[in-house]
Design an enzyme around this catalytic site. Structure first.
Site, PDB file in Angstrom:
ATOM      1  CG  HIS A 118      -0.225  -0.148   2.515  1.00  0.00           C
ATOM      2  ND1 HIS A 118       0.180  -1.376   2.990  1.00  0.00           N
ATOM      3  CD2 HIS A 118       0.176   0.752   3.434  1.00  0.00           C
ATOM      4  CE1 HIS A 118       0.786  -1.230   4.142  1.00  0.00           C
ATOM      5  NE2 HIS A 118       0.812   0.056   4.439  1.00  0.00           N
ATOM      6  CG  HIS A 150       1.039   5.279   4.239  1.00  0.00           C
ATOM      7  ND1 HIS A 150       0.248   5.141   5.365  1.00  0.00           N
ATOM      8  CD2 HIS A 150       1.820   4.157   4.206  1.00  0.00           C
ATOM      9  CE1 HIS A 150       0.550   3.999   5.983  1.00  0.00           C
ATOM     10  NE2 HIS A 150       1.496   3.386   5.297  1.00  0.00           N
TER      11      HIS A 150
END
Ligand code: AMP
Ligand code: ZN
Length: 140
Positions: free
Chosen positions: A99, A101
């Site tokens: 992922h 951010h």
């Protein structure tokens, strides 16, 4: 993947505040809200970290980043944004589904991403040796 919190959000087995979805990525608010609007871009395919990401999967994740970043800036009027990805627990990764951010910034003291300067430990021949070793692995 079983027991992966992000796969569960993807499958709507647990709730998430989803901002955007397409064939390849899901974008949702980070539950910790390090700053207001803290958001994650997550590939739908379960990949642990950058070392498992195919180039086209990386392109899918990052190609949506400008649109999401712009929407966050418009919404919150932030003055800056950190775009960060942690790979491996030594780098601070805590959820082992890749992922990215997006962390809007409003002032520089909210939290620190400060790079320590270790320049005194390296001279230019050290850097040349580092470069040679890395380039060998790029070409391998
Ligand atoms: P990292 O430390 O880079 O692996 O980041 C993992 C992030 O996932 C942290 O910022 C957490 O706040 C966030 N997180 C963990 N569980 C959830 C969840 N259920 N929904 C949204 N974000 C989450
Ligand atoms: Zn997963």
């Amino acid at each position: 993947m079983e027991n992966c919190i992000f796969c569960k959000i993807m499958a709507r087995e647990i709730p998430g505040h989803v901002l955007y979805e397409d064939e390849h990525v899901l974008v949702f608010l980070d539950i910790s809200q390090t700053t207001k609007g803290h958001t994650l871009i997550v590939p739908k395919a379960h990949r642990t970290d950058v070392f498992e990401m195919a180039p086209e999967e990386m392109a899918q994740v990052f190609s949506i980043a400008p649109k999401i970043a712009t929407a966050l800036q418009k919404t919150f009027n932030c003055t800056g944004m950190n775009i960060v990805n942690n790979n491996g627990s030594s780098a601070g990764q805590t959820v082992f589904h890749y992922h990215v951010h997006l962390i809007p910034r409003y002032n520089r003291d909210e939290f620190g991403i400060r790079f320590i300067n270790n320049m005194e430990d390296y001279d230019s021949s050290d850097l040349a040796a580092l470069k040679e070793n890395i380039v060998q692995n790029l070409e391998a």
